[in-house]
Structures are given as C-alpha cells and as structure tokens.
Enzyme design. Structure first.
Site, PDB file in Angstrom:
ATOM      1  N   GLU B  44       0.834  -1.210   0.000  1.00  0.00           N
ATOM      2  CA  GLU B  44       0.000   0.000   0.000  1.00  0.00           C
ATOM      3  C   GLU B  44       0.870   1.262   0.000  1.00  0.00           C
ATOM      4  O   GLU B  44       1.813   1.384   0.759  1.00  0.00           O
ATOM      5  CB  GLU B  44      -0.861  -0.022   1.275  1.00  0.00           C
ATOM      6  N   LYS B 117      -8.828   2.946  -3.023  1.00  0.00           N
ATOM      7  CA  LYS B 117      -9.317   2.204  -1.850  1.00  0.00           C
ATOM      8  C   LYS B 117     -10.736   2.644  -1.499  1.00  0.00           C
ATOM      9  O   LYS B 117     -11.017   3.840  -1.424  1.00  0.00           O
ATOM     10  CB  LYS B 117      -8.361   2.511  -0.691  1.00  0.00           C
ATOM     11  N   TYR B 123     -10.064   4.398  12.725  1.00  0.00           N
ATOM     12  CA  TYR B 123     -10.094   3.951  14.117  1.00  0.00           C
ATOM     13  C   TYR B 123      -8.655   3.628  14.501  1.00  0.00           C
ATOM     14  O   TYR B 123      -7.767   3.577  13.642  1.00  0.00           O
ATOM     15  CB  TYR B 123     -10.975   2.703  14.264  1.00  0.00           C
ATOM     16  N   CYS B 153      -5.929  -3.277   1.281  1.00  0.00           N
ATOM     17  CA  CYS B 153      -5.961  -3.429   2.737  1.00  0.00           C
ATOM     18  C   CYS B 153      -7.368  -3.497   3.347  1.00  0.00           C
ATOM     19  O   CYS B 153      -8.023  -4.523   3.289  1.00  0.00           O
ATOM     20  CB  CYS B 153      -5.139  -2.309   3.372  1.00  0.00           C
ATOM     21  N   GLY B 290      19.585  -1.663  35.482  1.00  0.00           N
ATOM     22  CA  GLY B 290      18.236  -2.231  35.564  1.00  0.00           C
ATOM     23  C   GLY B 290      17.829  -2.895  34.256  1.00  0.00           C
ATOM     24  O   GLY B 290      18.536  -2.813  33.247  1.00  0.00           O
ATOM     25  N   ASP B 292      15.172  -2.380  32.230  1.00  0.00           N
ATOM     26  CA  ASP B 292      14.662  -1.595  31.103  1.00  0.00           C
ATOM     27  C   ASP B 292      15.794  -1.088  30.217  1.00  0.00           C
ATOM     28  O   ASP B 292      15.781  -1.272  29.004  1.00  0.00           O
ATOM     29  CB  ASP B 292      13.826  -0.413  31.610  1.00  0.00           C
ATOM     30  N   SER B 293      16.770  -0.453  30.847  1.00  0.00           N
ATOM     31  CA  SER B 293      17.869   0.077  30.027  1.00  0.00           C
ATOM     32  C   SER B 293      18.673  -1.064  29.410  1.00  0.00           C
ATOM     33  O   SER B 293      19.199  -0.927  28.304  1.00  0.00           O
ATOM     34  CB  SER B 293      18.758   1.014  30.834  1.00  0.00           C
TER      35      SER B 293
END
Lengths: 541, 541
Positions: B44, B117, B123, B153, B290, B292-293
């Site tokens: 697309e 299309k 949404y 699509c 930690g 996350d890092s």
C-alpha cells in the site's frame, strides 16, 4: 403564532464532570425560567463536556452519561422546572451500540425526544468519525404553537442534510461546540444567515465557552434573521444567558471585540481553564526580560491573578542588566511572586564535568533553567508554563527540555509578530482603563535575544521575523508548496531555509506542551505530519 | 487456464522518499522478472511511503507522487521491464480534487488502470477519512488469461464491498500497509482465508515492512487457498520477493516465529528505522544496571550495532555497586561505547541553590541524568533513547524531562512483565545460537529500583508488577470500567489506585517520545484522551 421565549445558555462545561455540568444546567434553567423562557438550549455535549475524544468509546462513561441525563431530568422536575423544555447535549448510544453525539429534549422529568448529530466533522482538530455513529432522523419540536427545528453544529455547516429537510419552521436552534479561531465569528454569522434565508426562519446559535486542552470555545452565541440581521448576541469568553422571543425584533447586541482582544482573551481563557480544571491554582515561568515571557506572564496574571504567578529571573553571565530590570519591572506591574535564581553554579558544574561546546553548551543553560522551573513547579504544586511562540515552534528555535518544559504553552499558536501586537494591545488596553501598562516598553522594543552567548540576537540564526512569519503563514497555515512561495516573490534562499527548519522540527513539536489554538491551523492535532519523512519541497523540479 | 507467476514484493519504503521508493520498485521488478513473474504487486502506498498523514493534503506532494508514478513507468519501460504488470500503491487525486489511497497498474510504460481504496479505516491508529476520498469502482486485471482482482488493505476487512462484487476471478491480490501487533498474523490469515472461500479463489496478500514513527509493519506476506491452506509465505521484518504461480500447489513456507521473537524484532525494526530513516547512525542512553535500560540497549545493539550505542552509567550516592557492575557487564556484552558520568557534582549544585526535598529532589537526580544524555546526544549527533516501559507510561512512574527524555522509546508499548519475558527470550536466543547472553542475569532477577533514595524499590510506590500489569491490561487495552474490574475479582483499593494513576498521567504521555506499537492498543494515536478531564471511574455507583 405565539412568540415563545427561548434562552440560549452559554456555559463553560468541563470534560468528564457529568455531575458538575448537570448542576450548571439546572442553575441555568432556573434563571431562564425566572426570565420567562419556555425553551432553554445548551451547547453541544453539555453534560459530558466537549470534546470527550476516546472517552466516548468507554462503556462506563456511556452509562454515566445516560444516568446523568436521567438525574438532570429528575432534578429539574423535582425543583419545579419540569415545564421548561430543555435541549441538552450529551453522549448517546445508537441502536447498534455505537456512541452518538446526541441532543436530548427534557420535558416533565423525562426525555421527550432525542436527536443524533448527522454530520460528523473529521478534519482539522475533529475526529468524530472515529468515535460517533451518525444520526439519520431530523428533529422538530412543537413549543407553544411554534415549530422549532434542532440540529447540532456541523449539521448546519453542510449543504443539504437535516436543515434542508425541516419543512416550515419558526426557528432553527443549533447547539454548538465550535472552537475559536481568528475570524471564525464572521464565518459562523454568514453561514447561519444563509441557512436562515434558506429556511425563511431565524437561526439561534448557542456555543460553548471555555478552554479544553488545546481548544478554546468562545461562546459568542447569537440569533440571526432570514435577512441577515443579528437579532440577539452574547459576548465572548464568559457566561451568558441570551434571551430571544421567537418573532421578536432585534434587541440590544453585545459590544463587538476587535480580533486582538479576542485572541488575547482566548489565550487567557485557555490558560486559566487548563490550570483550574486540572485542579491547580498557581503557575511558574521564567522571566527573561524578553517579550514572550512578558506576554505569557501577563496572560497568566489576567487568568489566575498576579499573586498566583511565580516569575523566576534566571540570569547567566550573558544576561544583560536591562533583561533583569525588565523582568523585575514586569513582575512588579503584575504583582507576581518574583524570584531570582542565577544559573551559574549549576552551569559551572555541568561545564566542569561534561566540557561541552557550541550549541550543546548553550542548551545546558536553557536546560538548567528548565530544571529550576520544574523544581519549583514540583515543590510549589504549580504548573510550569512554556513561553515559546508559534514561530519558534515552527522553526524549532527552542531547546528541548530547556525553555520547552511546561504543562501548558499559552503563546503556542501566536507567531512572533502577533506576540508583539498583543503586547502592545494589552498595554493600550491598560492605558484605556486607567491602569499601568503591564509590559515594560523595553521588552517590546529591544531586539529579541536568547542571551545564550555574548551579543547574540535571534536574527543571527533566523530571517527577520516579519518576513519569517509571512513565509511560515504561507507554508504552514496555507499549505503552499515551494513553487507557490517562489511564485509569490519570496527569496529562494529564505524559502529553502525556512522550509527545511520547519520540516526538521516536527519531533520537537510532538513533545511540546499543549497551548490554545487561535488560528485556522495550530500545531498539534490540526496538522498531523510524520516525524520520519524524507519529503522535502526542494525536490520539486 | 494458464498459471501466471505472481511476485509479492515485500519491501521497506520510507515516507516521503518518492525517488528512493521508486528505485526499490524498479529493482524489485527486475528481480521478479528474472524469476519469471508477469505480475508484481507492491505494498500500500509504495511510492509515497505509508502512512503519509496530512502530507496527503499538500498539493506539492500530490504532484510529486504523480510525477513519481510517471517516472517509474518510464524507467521500467526504458530498462526493458515494461512487459511486466506492476501494481503499485501511491497517492492519487480523485476527480473532485481530493486525495485518494490509490493503486496504479503499470504496463508498457504507462498507467494502464487505477484503483482507489473503498474502505477508509478511521479507528485505532488510522485517520483515513481525514485525508482520503473513498473509491467506488472495482478493479479486475486480465493477466495471461487469468482474472486477477485487486483491492487495498481495509477493503478486504469489510464484509461486502469491492471483494463481494468481483465475480469469477482466479486470484485476489490485496496490497497492504498493515501495522504489526501481537497476534495479528492469525487474524489476517483467518480473514484472508474466509475471503478466499467466499471468492473460491486464492488471496495473495502483500504487506509493507519497516518502521515509521510509532508503527512497525511486519511484512509476513502470504497466499492462502479457498480451503484455508497457506500456499506461500514470506518471513517477517525483512525484504522478501514471494513468488507464486496462480493455481499452484503449496510450496515451502517461511518458518514461523513465536510471539516473543516477533515482538522483539518489531521493536528492533522500529528503533532501527527511526534512527536510519531520520539520517543518524548512533544512539545514547543511560545504563542503570536495571532491566529496562538493559533491554533497550540490547535492542539498539541489534538494530544499529553495539559500537553505535553510547551507554552511560550515571551513578549517584544511592547507586548500588551491583548496578554499576551490571551496566558495565551489559556494555561489554554488547560492545557498546561505555561511559561513566557521576551526577553528584551537578546534583550538589542544584541542592545547594534550590534546597528541594522529597519527590522534587528525587526528580533533580533524574533530570541531571536527562541533561547528561541530551548533552551527549547533541555533541555526538546521536538520538537519545528513553527507556520507559508501558507500565511506567500508564502509571506516570517517570520523571518528566528526566528519564523521559529522548527521541525514541523502544520499550514504550511493552509492559514490565513483557520486558522481563523479552529479556529472557533474548538471552535464550543468544544461547541457542552459541552466543553470550547479552543481558546480565542480575538485571533480570533483582527487584526493580529507581535508586533515587536509599533502599528504594518500585514496589514501595506501585502494586506488584504481575498484578499491576493485569489491571492495566484490562483497564487500558480492553477499556473495562471499574465495575467490570471489581466483578473480575481485583482488589478495590488496587483498582482505584491504578485507575487514578493512569488517568492523572495523561499529560506525561503526551510529551513522551514515540515508540513502536506492538499491542492492540498502544499509548499515542491509538488512545486519544483529553488531558483535562474530571471523569473518574470511581464516581460510578
């Protein structure tokens, strides 16, 4: 035909405050009835506030709105106000379970009728196709022998649609949540007049007022006759109960405000409601002695009172004496809580540890100031204000996490030229009212400077503001391409430089705080562009 | 019936790079033709990139897209590729001047047909009603005696519409820009299988791959038979040219990836393309020791190479030794550019000048770290990465302009539970390939802590993560109300605390950098809520 009295209740609702908005409704109905009104119309989505965005999709919120309608109807009846017909905006649910933008007509303690908005705006700041199902039925009320048509906002703007199918009516009531933008009042009046002519009946237009994040609703409710005459009008940016007898001649009108005044009070309204509706009472901002922070602080003082404005002078080794004097003078004029916090010790610590140079080092100064402002915001439970203007936003002429920190940015949709205009307007307004002009003349007259290095002025890095703002207006607000800009005679080098600055600053704009939209196209949800984009106007042959 | 060979060209386009995308098209057509294909279908809006958002409304961009189509058609013809039928997505303009989401069919150096299309998603992350006019005409191509239907699509997702009106066809080609989210592959396959059954013809589904701001397209192109059998399939998150002969039996399929692997590579793809498509090569982030890092740095190393990752340990007086060791070990495993910058001297300067206490003082530490990261980003021309996860975003458990600074946030849509899962998955993936697991076991196993005061752990301020993430999933992703949450047996105090945290953190989320969407509902344009809102679930009786 009888001439029933209609009241247009121009109120300031708050999104999500179903109980509080309901209370406003009951109070307004009582006042309207005291004045003899038999029909009271409230703005779009009165009960839920507007716009509710994706809250509309939450079933718990839909249920709460439905209960809110029942509560208001029952309260009106129990307080002896059930004989008034009340047109109230709320969140509805269609037969297929999808939410609607609804008007309920309350009478005798019950919902006598409902109307769902047909035309759902999905452009600019609006996303109503996303959250609402469209209504298909028209709505005409019989009030004391008069036939009153009812539609919601966008329904009036589209040719055809429910307005065209009304048949013979005595008046059309339009309930609105129409955001302010400069010049929009004329467009609304012109359009409503056209519909009145088509219907051969007056159009009564009631609009919300108040701030909601980046939108400001201006009120300015009115009634217009088929011949285009304004029959009644309410002032902008304040509560009003506009009374009008169907079939009556023109009454006294609200005094007109010029555009500078409207834009100024729109910004003040947006700022005040952001602070108040989010439960705080104070703001903190840096006072550089420059025009942007001076205007922002003045708006803040007008919004929540000077004593609730913490203004911080944060001089560096590059700050001129006049900057500090101008900041001090401004704070005195506003009655602000003035503080001085030099940045040198913190900047010295960063310099010693990081040893940065050039723009990276300049950014350290701006970010130390941002940290001071946020530290005060945290410790004093105040909202930090970002003082950037639209020209800075457009060109990326700001330091991320430096001068860009804040919960709200009152000047966000004002270009630099407009910042000067409004500053002069505000001072003249003070003079006209026998007050001291708040903004020091020096802040208005001196060449703008970020004062991040010796002798720096903005015009070292940017084209002259008058020219820059013209190019930005054409490129951003009017979406003109490079070819159109060159055809209009702008200098090629200037055009290419400005367009490049704008296109590269999208990531900064995304992280900027919200601020009141006052033009036809504000940065934010009005203009949705990818950050990652290799599109450059320059590639055009 | 002959069995024409179709090629599905799964490529990684870039928004706005019309020339570059056109070049990818020509190269793919050449390869497809070398493999005997007579029809090549691209994703697309191939030529413009996807999604272009409001760029679609710019006339200069519309003109450039039209020229881009002509250029590709002419180039194909001049390079002897004009005999191949090419289905290319682009930006079109309808007769009324409004932009469309268009497919052009190129043959013999010209545009032989176009298709706009029909169904415009509006949404979730999509705003296509805002920018496109809907098409109304179907499109069926005659290719070597075969009748090939074509849609774009969303047209396949709606019951009825162009697919239902195709009549007898030998195959349906669907060109897509379908963003990745966990579990979506099954939904697509199931739906395409249903359409194939309805049509009694195979469906060939070609999807874009690559990152675009907060979206990641996964590719995973495939062909499915009317009986639901997968006839051909391409791997995810990479270039592929999927060949399929109309009417042929199933060929070898791409190996399936489990969901952890897909989510991980989706984040890596989003991160890499954000960096690369925006023209940089390096990133900088804080390494706290930690989880996350650690995960964010590992993703960055997988995306752009460990040597391009600047990892900064920024210890304070509250940092444990193991934190510093874990950060050092991680950097070594990744081959990252490791730096140590203690924050104490700067924090001391702020403490001495501002004398803040409590959370305001804790924020100073986080913000000094943010300034160090941004200073390095500025001086080394690197993108700063924010390492916050979805649980932090939801609850506001982060410091604005502190750990929240950055151009991109690779973990933004991963809740804390998922961060642990993916970290374990990544280590196991390394082990399975005979490599050293990158993430130190200690970073995975220790209790999470922001280390902003002595002995602090996250669970002092938040419910246990396993429980918290369950409540958040129900409240945020599934939009359940308080009543539903209590009915499911969640503790009332926990529910009220979590909902209150989420609702109050909206302003923080608005200023957070973009990060890859990998779930059905990511924070960002997927979930549009007002900042100013007095709605609280608690008011429900």
């Amino acid at each position: 035909m009888s001439t029933p009295r209609i009241a247009l209740a121009q109120i300031n609702t708050c999104v999500g405050d179903i109980a509080g908005n309901g209370q406003l409704v009951v109070e307004s109905v009582r006042r309207a009835r005291d004045h003899g009104a038999v029909l009271v119309a409230f703005p779009e989505m009165t009960l839920t506030g507007y716009p509710v965005e994706d809250l509309a999709l939450r079933e718990s919120f839909q249920r709460a709105a439905a209960r809110g309608v029942d509560d208001v109807a029952a309260t009106l009846e129990s307080q002896g106000l059930g004989d008034v017909t009340v047109v109230l905006g709320t969140l509805g649910v269609a037969d297929d379970g999808r939410p609607t933008n609804r008007a309920v007509i309350l009478k005798g303690g019950v919902v006598a009728a409902t109307y769902d908005k047909h035309h759902l705006p999905n452009y600019g700041v609006f996303d109503e196709h996303r959250i609402f199902a469209a209504g298909t039925e028209p709505c005409v009320l019989d009030i004391a022998d008069a036939r009153i048509g009812l539609v919601i906002c966008e329904d009036m703007w589209r040719e055809g649609g429910p307005v065209a199918d009304m048949g013979d009516i005595d008046a059309l009531v339009v309930i609105n949540g129409s955001p302010y933008e400069e010049g929009k009042g004329h467009v609304r009046a012109e359009l409503a007049g056209r519909r009145a002519r088509e219907l051969n009946a007056p159009v009564a237009y009631v609009n919300l007022w108040g701030g909601q994040d980046d939108l400001v609703f201006d009120g300015h409710s009115f009634v217009v006759a088929p011949d285009g005459t304004t029959l009644a009008s309410a002032p902008g940016f304040q509560d009003a109960l506009l009374l009008w007898d169907v079939g009556a001649k023109p009454g006294p009108l609200a005094p007109a405000q010029d555009e500078d005044a409207q834009v100024y009070w729109a910004c003040v309204t947006g700022l005040r409601d952001y602070v108040v509706k989010n439960g705080l009472t104070k703001v903190v901002l840096g006072l550089s002695g420059g025009i942007d922070s001076a205007l922002a602080a003045t708006m803040a003082a007008d919004a929540i009172g000077g004593a609730n404005v913490i203004g911080v002078s944060m001089p560096s080794r590059y700050s001129s004496d006049h900057s500090k004097d101008d900041a001090w003078e401004l704070a005195g004029n506003l009655g602000a809580d003035y503080r001085i916090q030099p940045i040198e010790p913190m900047v010295a610590a960063f310099d010693a540890e990081l040893g940065l140079t050039g723009v990276a080092a300049e950014n350290i100064q701006a970010r130390v100031r941002g940290m001071i402002i946020m530290g005060l915001a945290n410790s004093e439970n105040a909202f930090a204000l970002a003082t950037g203007n639209k020209t800075e936003l457009a060109t990326g002429y700001s330091t991320m996490y430096g001068d860009a920190v804040g919960a709200f940015a009152p000047l966000k949709d004002l270009d630099k030229t407009r910042v000067w205009d409004l500053s002069r307007w505000r001072n003249a307004h003070a003079t006209a009212h026998g007050e001291t002009p708040p903004i020091p003349a020096n802040s208005i007259d001196k060449p703008p400077s970020a004062e991040l290095r010796p002798g720096q002025v903005d015009q070292d890095s940017l084209p002259p503001y008058a020219l820059l703002d013209e190019v930005l207006d054409a490129y951003v607000e009017h979406a003109e391409g490079r070819a159109e800009l060159l055809a209009r005679g702008f200098d090629e080098a200037v055009v290419d430089r400005v367009l490049s600055l704008v296109d590269r600053a999208e990531w900064k704009r995304r992280q900027y705080p919200p601020g009141p939209k006052v033009t036809a196209l504000a940065f934010g949800r009005d203009r949705r562009l990818p950050i990652t984009s290799r599109w450059r106007e320059k590639v055009e042959p």
